[in-house]
Write a protein that holds these residues in place. Structure first.
Motif, PDB file in Angstrom:
ATOM      1  N   ILE A   1       0.841  -1.199   0.000  1.00 21.33           N
ATOM      2  CA  ILE A   1       0.000   0.000   0.000  1.00 21.33           C
ATOM      3  C   ILE A   1       0.879   1.253   0.000  1.00 21.33           C
ATOM      4  N   MET A   2       1.913   1.217   0.867  1.00 17.11           N
ATOM      5  CA  MET A   2       2.790   2.392   0.958  1.00 17.11           C
ATOM      6  C   MET A   2       3.538   2.627  -0.340  1.00 17.11           C
ATOM      7  N   LEU A   3       3.992   1.538  -0.958  1.00 14.60           N
ATOM      8  CA  LEU A   3       4.738   1.670  -2.207  1.00 14.60           C
ATOM      9  C   LEU A   3       3.845   2.262  -3.279  1.00 14.60           C
ATOM     10  N   ASN A   4       2.625   1.748  -3.378  1.00 10.86           N
ATOM     11  CA  ASN A   4       1.650   2.216  -4.352  1.00 10.86           C
ATOM     12  C   ASN A   4       1.377   3.714  -4.151  1.00 10.86           C
ATOM     13  N   GLU A   5       1.133   4.056  -2.861  1.00 11.28           N
ATOM     14  CA  GLU A   5       0.810   5.444  -2.515  1.00 11.28           C
ATOM     15  C   GLU A   5       1.964   6.395  -2.853  1.00 11.28           C
ATOM     16  N   SER A   6       3.188   5.968  -2.459  1.00 11.50           N
ATOM     17  CA  SER A   6       4.307   6.886  -2.639  1.00 11.50           C
ATOM     18  C   SER A   6       4.677   6.998  -4.111  1.00 11.50           C
ATOM     19  N   LEU A   7       4.497   5.908  -4.879  1.00 14.36           N
ATOM     20  CA  LEU A   7       4.779   5.985  -6.314  1.00 14.36           C
ATOM     21  C   LEU A   7       3.785   6.917  -6.988  1.00 14.36           C
TER      22      LEU A   7
ATOM     23  N   SER B   1       2.152   9.456  -5.612  1.00 15.42           N
ATOM     24  CA  SER B   1       2.395  10.868  -5.290  1.00 15.42           C
ATOM     25  C   SER B   1       3.690  11.336  -5.954  1.00 15.42           C
ATOM     26  N   PHE B   2       4.607  10.400  -6.172  1.00 17.77           N
ATOM     27  CA  PHE B   2       5.839  10.724  -6.899  1.00 17.77           C
ATOM     28  C   PHE B   2       5.501  11.172  -8.307  1.00 17.77           C
ATOM     29  N   ILE B   3       4.651  10.365  -8.968  1.00 18.12           N
ATOM     30  CA  ILE B   3       4.256  10.661 -10.349  1.00 18.12           C
ATOM     31  C   ILE B   3       3.445  11.944 -10.399  1.00 18.12           C
ATOM     32  N   ALA B   4       2.543  12.078  -9.397  1.00 15.49           N
ATOM     33  CA  ALA B   4       1.688  13.266  -9.357  1.00 15.49           C
ATOM     34  C   ALA B   4       2.532  14.532  -9.236  1.00 15.49           C
ATOM     35  N   ARG B   5       3.569  14.442  -8.402  1.00 12.29           N
ATOM     36  CA  ARG B   5       4.405  15.622  -8.196  1.00 12.29           C
ATOM     37  C   ARG B   5       5.155  15.982  -9.490  1.00 12.29           C
TER      38      ARG B   5
ATOM     39  N   GLU C   1       4.097  15.479 -12.427  1.00 11.50           N
ATOM     40  CA  GLU C   1       3.148  16.068 -13.384  1.00 11.50           C
ATOM     41  C   GLU C   1       2.625  17.407 -12.895  1.00 11.50           C
ATOM     42  N   GLY C   2       3.145  17.877 -11.769  1.00 10.06           N
ATOM     43  CA  GLY C   2       2.804  19.203 -11.284  1.00 10.06           C
ATOM     44  C   GLY C   2       1.527  19.297 -10.486  1.00 10.06           C
ATOM     45  N   ARG C   3       0.915  18.142 -10.140  1.00  8.58           N
ATOM     46  CA  ARG C   3      -0.278  18.210  -9.304  1.00  8.58           C
ATOM     47  C   ARG C   3       0.138  18.009  -7.854  1.00  8.58           C
ATOM     48  N   SER C   4      -0.701  18.451  -6.950  1.00 11.56           N
ATOM     49  CA  SER C   4      -0.382  18.187  -5.553  1.00 11.56           C
ATOM     50  C   SER C   4      -0.696  16.730  -5.273  1.00 11.56           C
ATOM     51  N   GLY C   5       0.040  16.123  -4.326  1.00 10.78           N
ATOM     52  CA  GLY C   5      -0.113  14.703  -4.022  1.00 10.78           C
ATOM     53  C   GLY C   5      -1.440  14.398  -3.384  1.00 10.78           C
ATOM     54  N   TYR C   6      -1.424  13.546  -2.396  1.00 11.70           N
ATOM     55  CA  TYR C   6      -2.671  13.216  -1.734  1.00 11.70           C
ATOM     56  C   TYR C   6      -2.959  14.274  -0.676  1.00 11.70           C
ATOM     57  N   GLY C   7      -4.137  14.268  -0.196  1.00  9.37           N
ATOM     58  CA  GLY C   7      -4.484  15.201   0.868  1.00  9.37           C
ATOM     59  C   GLY C   7      -5.905  14.945   1.269  1.00  9.37           C
ATOM     60  N   ARG C   8      -6.368  15.671   2.280  1.00 11.34           N
ATOM     61  CA  ARG C   8      -7.738  15.455   2.725  1.00 11.34           C
ATOM     62  C   ARG C   8      -8.667  16.183   1.765  1.00 11.34           C
ATOM     63  N   LYS C   9      -9.603  15.418   1.256  1.00 11.54           N
ATOM     64  CA  LYS C   9     -10.561  16.058   0.357  1.00 11.54           C
ATOM     65  C   LYS C   9     -11.784  16.390   1.186  1.00 11.54           C
ATOM     66  N   PRO C  10     -12.023  17.674   1.459  1.00 12.55           N
ATOM     67  CA  PRO C  10     -13.130  18.025   2.341  1.00 12.55           C
ATOM     68  C   PRO C  10     -14.467  17.669   1.706  1.00 12.55           C
ATOM     69  N   GLY C  11     -15.387  17.311   2.592  1.00  7.93           N
ATOM     70  CA  GLY C  11     -16.729  17.032   2.113  1.00  7.93           C
ATOM     71  C   GLY C  11     -16.920  15.625   1.590  1.00  7.93           C
TER      72      GLY C  11
END
Lengths: 243, 306
Positions: free
Chosen positions: B128-134, B136-140, B142-152
């Motif tokens: 799970i951690m590997l999947n998550e960090s990979l 967010s690595f790719i997301a970063r 591509e210039g998007r922010s990684g994971y975070g709390r999505k309100p609502g």
């Protein structure tokens, strides 16, 4: 059974032969201290009034306290190696045998097994979950040999005229308790004289007190261990803040 | 120099034990986890009986965690209410775990159970951690922010009863998920000799959706109490806590943590998580290999028997 035999020999030996055996230990109390790294005990003695053939064959056995040991066998189950069968055996926790000739040349296998001389002649009270205890006992002997707790030394008795000496290696993992040193004199395949001397292995003051504390007052011991850990962890933060 | 462990009743080389404590402390300083999941297998591998390894590691965790809790307390990054809820069920879990451990030991399956649990847990969490960090690595990249709390965003967990307000975490959720999480971590602590942060931290972030700044401090608070309770219960029920072993491990550990924290500050979050995931997976693969490869001797003398 074995003890009874030994007692019988001790009583009968003077009558069987003129030879008298005296043996002593270098120490009768061995202390395990915090830097205990194994030790050695020397058994030495002499045969009085030896026959004209010399002092004969000498066998020295050191046995530690008997303990109930569990041996488990792993089987290949669903692709994994899992303990599936076990045997419980009463055997000495330490066994050392030294002689001045190979045991097979000293006495018949019947005699050797009667006196439990040799690693293959140990008799165990055992219960095996799959019936046959022999492979478990063999495995236990292998494991104890690896740990240095079981040892056979067919050239371990040094003799000079009527005197003899044996160095008994005591490994670091030696269990606490009462040990027994048995010296046998063999002639023509028979025991002509025997003697038995005990010695004790114990933890030294500090180790012993910790062990007793842990077993007598386990709750306080557990709490004390946790508090010690917390204090150390806390103290380290002061140490690093100053740097 | 050798030192004699009065409870394990064996001699060990104190420098080896000290460096084990140091290395594991260093890694836990770098990654912000207790490191018990590394220490227990390493101690067993060195020849310490599994029972002693598990129980003594629990005491090491309590010692090493304490200073961390103090630091987080000063930074106000501990949610005490959430911590109390999880400690309550964690203590129950640790009692269940110690009892379970004694049963497994009598059956001769403690070692297998420990290894198998480690493989499953570390394998899952690592993946799970590997999947998550990979991701967010790719997301970063591509210039998007990684994971975070999505309100609502709503979750099935929000439908559960017994809602409580956790001010520090800015959450109004049912008490059931934190209670269950605390219970599981308590059992893991007692059976496996781990703090359980590697299960708790991801669960707090992804399931409970706690803000990341209070996650580490709160989990440390829970780990402190639960591992202290596991240590004491193991000492009472199984007589397997070795105070001399604990002392040397803690000494190595507290220094390791300090150096680790400094080294960790120089690494970026994503890199840290990626390294951590790889480390967790490596331990899982190593333990799995030991389970499936034919042992040198299929017979084994139970350590510390009876």
């Amino acid at each position: 059974m074995r003890t009874a035999l030994l007692a019988l020999v001790l009583l009968a030996a003077p009558a069987l032969a003129e030879e008298n055996l005296t043996s002593m230990l270098s120490q009768d109390y061995l202390q395990i201290t915090s830097n205990f790294n194994g030790s050695e005990i020397t058994v030495f003695g002499a045969v009085e009034n030896p026959s004209e053939h010399g002092i004969g064959n000498i066998v020295v056995v050191v046995r530690g306290p008997d303990t109930l040991m569990t041996v488990r066998r792993k089987d290949h189950i669903a692709g994994m190696w899992i303990n599936s069968a076990r045997a419980k055996l009463w055997l000495p926790s330490y066994y050392f045998i030294a002689s001045n000739a190979p045991l097979g040349a000293i006495a018949s296998s019947d005699t050797l097994s009667r006196y439990e001389l040799g690693l293959s002649n140990l008799r165990a009270d055992m219960v095996a979950s799959d019936g046959d205890g022999a492979p478990y006992q063999a495995a236990l002997v292998r494991a104890e040999q690896r740990a240095g707790l079981y040892r056979e030394n067919p050239a371990g008795v040094e003799t000079q005229n009527t005197a003899f000496r044996v160095h008994v290696p005591i490994p670091a993992a030696v269990p606490r308790g009462s040990y027994n040193v048995e010296v046998y004199i063999f002639r023509d395949g028979n025991v002509v004289s025997a003697q038995s001397t005990p010695f004790y292995v114990d933890q030294s003051g500090f180790e012993r007190r910790l062990f007793e504390f842990a077993h007598d007052k386990p709750l306080y011991y557990g709490v004390a261990t946790v508090l010690m850990g917390i204090l150390l962890g806390w103290a380290s933060t002061f140490f690093f803040r100053r740097k | 120099m050798e030192i004699y462990l009065p409870i394990a009743q064996m001699s060990v080389h104190w420098l080896i034990i000290l460096s084990m404590g140091f290395v594991v402390g260093f890694l836990s300083g770098v990654f912000g986890v207790g490191g018990g999941f590394l220490l227990t297998p390493v101690l067993i591998f060195y020849g310490i009986p599994p029972g002693v390894a598990v129980a003594t590691t629990a005491s090491q965790i309590a010692g090493v965690t304490f200073s961390g809790v103090l630091t987080h307390w000063k930074r106000h990054s501990v949610d005490f209410k959430m911590g109390a809820v999880m400690i309550a069920s964690g203590l129950v879990g640790s009692a269940i775990g110690v009892w379970l451990f004694a049963v497994l030991r009598r059956m001769g399956q403690a070692e297998f159970a420990i290894s198998a649990c480690y493989v499953v847990l570390l394998g899952t969490v690592g993946a799970i951690m590997l999947n998550e960090s990979l991701r967010s690595f790719i997301a970063r990249r591509e210039g998007r922010s990684g994971y975070g709390r999505k309100p609502g965003q709503h979750h099935w967990l929000h439908g559960l009863p017994f809602k409580m307000r956790f001010r520090q975490s800015r959450l109004y959720i049912s008490a059931i998920p934190p209670l269950v999480l605390g219970l599981i971590v308590g059992i893991l602590s007692a059976v496996l000799g781990v703090g359980g942060a590697f299960v708790m931290v991801p669960a707090m972030i992804y399931l409970l959706r706690m803000p990341t700044n209070v996650v580490v401090g709160t989990s440390m608070l829970q780990v402190l109490f639960v591992s202290a309770s596991s240590t004491i219960l193991h000492a009472v029920d199984n007589f397997t806590v070795d105070v001399v072993l604990a002392l040397v491990l803690i000494l190595g550990g507290v220094f390791g943590v300090q150096f680790g924290v400094r080294a960790g500050a120089k690494l970026r979050g994503e890199e840290l998580r990626l390294l951590m995931a790889l480390l967790v997976l490596a331990v899982a693969v190593g333990l799995f290999y030991q389970l499936v490869v034919r042992p040198e001797d299929v017979y084994s003398l139970a350590a510390g028997s009876p």
